[in-house]
Design a protein around this motif. Sequence first.
Motif: not given
Length: 238
Positions: A124-126, A147-149, A210-215, A178-179
């Motif tokens: 699925l690409g995750w 990888a999520i956000g 985490l909350a900042v990262a996944v957004a 880089d990303g």
Amino acid sequence: MPPPLDPGPPQWAFPSPLDAEADGPVGIGADLDPATLLAAYRAGVFPMPVSRGRVLAWWSPDPRGVIPLDGLRVTRSLRTSVRRHATTVDGAFEAVLDACADPRRPGGWITRKIRRAYTELHRLGWAHSVETWTEDGRLAGGLYGVAIGGLFAGESMFHHERDGSKVAIVGLVDRLVDGGATVLDVQWTTPHLLSLGAVDLPRAEYLERLAVAVAQPQPEVFGRPSPAHPAAGVHHHR
């Protein structure tokens, strides 16, 4: 490249990790469907079976191990190993997963159900792998995670050659920087990870980061698989 495929809403809701004991599970049960796994990572929770794989438990340890992306520790000997190897992304996902699941490894926890679940997340690409290759094309080591956000949640790593997994981490951090990623979760710190600069964060602080990262938007760093061989076009470390 297209974004990861959305598996839809989960059927399960996870309790708040803040209410769990520091060294105990957040919950027991549920399933390993893609929607469940993604909801778990977004909540700061990850699966790890217990009782020889018969019971599915969900964890959010306190403290939580992370590798600061600006704090990776690369020794002179590791830098030499980096120059002697090449890395790929998603070049041999199932081979990496199988090596991590080798039943001869002490403390193995990757069951066939876990393997199927993360193979589907990869489709699925995750879920993604980073592979380390010798100059003659042998798989020296690797790792996989989700990888999520701006989050990369590392799940497991292995090595067949000295520094094989460490070189994979160096390659992973290069790509995450880089990303524009912000959090590299390694769950629990170990002497191996501490030698690379891993640190422990209080659970509450990890959940805030985490909350900042996944957004964040999904990075393109994992959008295009590398060839499964250290040949032309493979990313070499800077």
